[in-house]
Design a protein around this motif. Structure first.
Motif, short mmCIF file in Angstrom:
data_model
loop_
_atom_site.label_atom_id
_atom_site.label_comp_id
_atom_site.label_asym_id
_atom_site.label_seq_id
_atom_site.Cartn_x
_atom_site.Cartn_y
_atom_site.Cartn_z
N GLU A 296 0.92 -1.30 -0.15
CA GLU A 296 0.02 -0.07 -0.05
C GLU A 296 0.95 1.33 0.02
OE1 GLU A 296 -2.99 0.73 2.96
OE2 GLU A 296 -4.02 -1.10 2.25
N ALA A 297 2.02 1.20 0.67
CA ALA A 297 2.60 2.22 0.56
C ALA A 297 3.46 2.42 -0.40
CB ALA A 297 3.95 2.30 1.79
N GLY A 298 3.69 1.57 -1.52
CA GLY A 298 4.21 1.87 -2.74
C GLY A 298 3.11 2.33 -3.51
N ARG A 299 2.09 1.97 -3.31
CA ARG A 299 1.01 2.74 -4.21
C ARG A 299 0.60 4.25 -3.81
NH1 ARG A 299 -1.15 -2.48 -4.06
NH2 ARG A 299 -2.16 -2.28 -2.16
N VAL A 300 0.76 4.35 -2.41
CA VAL A 300 0.65 5.87 -2.14
C VAL A 300 1.99 6.57 -2.75
CG1 VAL A 300 0.90 7.51 -0.25
CG2 VAL A 300 -0.49 5.42 -0.01
N LEU A 301 3.13 5.92 -2.79
CA LEU A 301 4.24 6.70 -3.56
C LEU A 301 4.16 6.93 -5.02
CD1 LEU A 301 7.49 7.78 -3.37
CD2 LEU A 301 7.95 5.25 -3.64
N GLU A 302 3.45 5.99 -5.64
CA GLU A 302 3.10 6.30 -6.88
C GLU A 302 2.12 7.52 -7.12
OE1 GLU A 302 2.79 2.15 -8.62
OE2 GLU A 302 1.64 3.27 -10.34
N ALA B 183 -3.22 16.57 -1.05
CA ALA B 183 -4.44 16.07 -0.95
C ALA B 183 -4.86 15.45 -2.06
CB ALA B 183 -5.50 16.93 -0.43
N GLU B 184 -4.53 15.92 -3.32
CA GLU B 184 -5.20 15.17 -4.40
C GLU B 184 -4.36 13.69 -4.59
OE1 GLU B 184 -4.32 16.33 -8.84
OE2 GLU B 184 -4.57 18.02 -7.71
N ALA B 185 -3.23 13.79 -4.15
CA ALA B 185 -2.45 12.49 -4.50
C ALA B 185 -3.04 11.50 -3.23
CB ALA B 185 -0.78 12.68 -4.09
N LEU B 186 -3.35 11.89 -2.12
CA LEU B 186 -3.84 10.87 -1.22
C LEU B 186 -5.03 10.49 -1.63
CD1 LEU B 186 -2.56 12.61 2.15
CD2 LEU B 186 -1.36 10.98 0.73
N ASP B 187 -5.82 11.44 -2.29
CA ASP B 187 -7.21 11.06 -2.47
C ASP B 187 -7.09 9.92 -3.59
OD1 ASP B 187 -9.69 11.88 -1.73
OD2 ASP B 187 -10.13 12.87 -3.50
N ALA B 188 -6.19 10.32 -4.58
CA ALA B 188 -6.06 9.17 -5.67
C ALA B 188 -5.69 7.86 -5.27
CB ALA B 188 -5.19 10.03 -6.78
N ALA B 189 -4.94 7.80 -4.40
CA ALA B 189 -4.33 6.61 -3.61
C ALA B 189 -5.41 5.78 -2.56
CB ALA B 189 -2.92 6.85 -3.01
N GLY B 190 -6.72 6.58 -2.69
CA GLY B 190 -7.50 6.12 -1.56
C GLY B 190 -7.11 6.35 -0.15
#
Ligand code: FAD
Ligand code: MLT
Ligand code: ZN
Length: 451
Positions: free
Chosen positions: A229-235, A290-297
């Protein structure tokens, strides 16, 4: 005349230390795992004195260990037994920042914090940072090619070096301090010395590149269920937040150790993995984040955009080194693995360590610079001399196509592993370089290259 008298003639009697009460702090490394007795500690004031000290030691056939702030974590800056320790503590002059060129000339013995403060006073940013800032020196940082959390955006120490002054083992002073942006005349000797860990020269001055300070910063601590999941947030951060400056991680056990050491309560919900991300820009980057965190769910995060709040979150990440050392002397393995293999690496780690720690319990605490694939594997339990756990972790790393040293250096801790990691041909080329610049092996024997 004896060597100590010669050295006293060069640097002054007050700067040749032989009393064990005075030399002790130079003889053991930060972790407590490495060290030995020094013949003496000598503290020259400039490049000319460094050159004279090197010539005197060469003539006497006594090896020398360069030392800055002694915050290194691989045993490269402390004596093994009988060497002269050359401390750069007095070579700490800081020039004015040259705003037009974006550089500042700094003595090797100045602390990273002093450099950062000098840059900040004129609205600039030294852009390299980590928890040892108040003690580590610019010379040590360059000698290790140190990285830290902001390397993700700004590069390691190497990216900050616009010039160097250094003294070779025979006392030759090399100076490339012009600061020319383009200068490719001949071999790039400064580049060769960066990351050489005191084995090729003593660095005496650095021309450090600064950047205009970005005034708006926002930091988020994000609890997650797994490294995947951390990898997906980084992406998502990479895709949506060009202002991304740092992307760090730690795990539940590490957080608990830090909270207990700092006597704090957790500001965030319980999770297996925590990601700490920071964005910095000229204008408020909160929207991007915020946009990035949103996109990562991501539904749950603690966000801070004020200095106190941000520092509070960073203390949880930066506090790991000290909190772990307060429990016992750790085996510290600073490794790098390709991001795609990171999950695999962290999953196999406990089993690999458990199998290698035959003499008892081993507690594994991984944390580090997620965005760089740079994991600090800390293992508590095995005795300081027991290398089996180190070997097992490094074997796993090499097998996954990673590196045995991402940012701390090879030192003495991993010298025996260099050939396995780099291959016989590269090791032979490294020995040829060492032989050319330091044929008698005066500088830091046993560090980087195995004896
Ligand atoms: P020392 O420990 O004195 O020496 C380190 C090496 O450099 C030795 O091999 C020494 O011989 C050589 N050396 C020192 N000065 C010179 C010189 N002038 N010329 C030639 N050789 C020299 N590292 C990271 O990369 N990222 C981090 O995030 C990070 N965080 C840290 C946090 C803590 C709490 C601590 C204790 C350490 C951390 N480090 C980190 C380790 C890092 O290697 C050092 O902090 C720093 O780079 C070493 O600087 P120093 O002046 O203390 O060097
Ligand atoms: C860090 O990133 O905190 C450091 O490199 C220090 C460590 O590994 O303990
Ligand atoms: Zn680190």
């Amino acid at each position: 005349m004896g060597l100590e008298h010669l050295l006293a003639d060069i640097v002054g009697q007050a700067h040749v230390l032989t009393d064990p009460g005075l030399t002790a702090s130079y003889e053991t490394d930060w972790t407590g795992r490495f060290g030995g007795r020094a013949r003496a500690v000598v503290r020259p004031a400039d490049a000319a004195q460094v050159a004279a000290v090197l010539r005197a030691c060469a003539q006497a056939g006594v090896p020398l260990v360069p030392q800055g702030g002694n915050t290194g974590l691989v045993g490269g800056g402390v004596p093994r037994g009988g060497e002269i320790v050359l401390s750069t503590v007095r070579i700490a002059q800081l020039a004015e920042v040259d705003a037009a060129l974006g550089v500042v000339a700094v003595g090797a013995g100045a602390t990273l914090a002093a450099l950062q403060a000098a840059a900040a006073r004129v609205g600039e940013d030294a852009t390299l940072d980590f928890a040892a800032r108040d003690s580590c020196t610019v010379g040590g940082v360059v000698a290790c090619d140190a990285g830290g959390a902001r390397a993700l955006r700004h590069g390691t120490a190497r990216a900050h070096v616009a010039g160097l002054e250094a003294v070779l083992a025979d006392g030759t002073v090399l100076s490339r301090m012009s600061g020319l942006t383009k200068d490719n005349a001949g071999y790039d000797l400064p580049a060769l010395l960066i990351g050489s860990e005191g084995t090729l020269a003593v660095i005496t001055r650095v021309l450090w590149r600064v950047s205009r300070r970005l005034p708006a910063r926002v930091t988020a601590l994000i609890p997650l269920a797994s490294v995947a999941e951390a990898g997906r947030v980084l992406e998502a951060l990479r895709a949506h937040a060009p202002s991304l400056e740092a992307c760090e991680f730690f795990v539940r056990d590490g957080l608990e150790i830090v909270l207990a050491h700092q006597r704090r309560r957790s500001p965030v919900g319980d999770a297996a993995v925590y990601l700490l991300a920071e964005c910095a820009a000229a204008a408020d980057p909160t929207g991007e984040l915020a946009e990035a965190l949103d996109a990562a769910g991501v539904r749950d995060a603690v966000v801070a955009d004020d200095t106190i709040g941000r520092e509070g979150l960073w203390a949880l990440r930066e506090g790991h080194t000290e909190a772990i050392n307060a429990i016992g002397i750790p085996h510290k393995l600073d490794v790098g693995v390709p991001l795609a293999r990171l999950g695999d690496f962290l999953e196999r780690l406990p089993q690999v360590v458990g199998a290698a720690a035959v003499t008892g319990e081993a507690r594994v605490i991984p944390f580090g610079h997620l965005g760089d694939g740079n994991v600090h594997v800390n293992v508590l339990g095995p005795g300081p001399q027991d290398d089996r756990v180190d070997d097992a972790v490094l074997e796993l790393v090499v097998g996954l196509g990673g590196t045995i040293s991402a940012e701390h250096g090879v030192g003495v801790a991993k010298a025996a592993w260099l050939e396995r990691a780099r291959g016989a041909d590269e090791l032979a080329a490294m020995r040829a370089v060492k032989g050319a610049l330091d044929p008698a092996g005066q500088l830091n024997p046993g560090v980087v290259l195995p004896l």
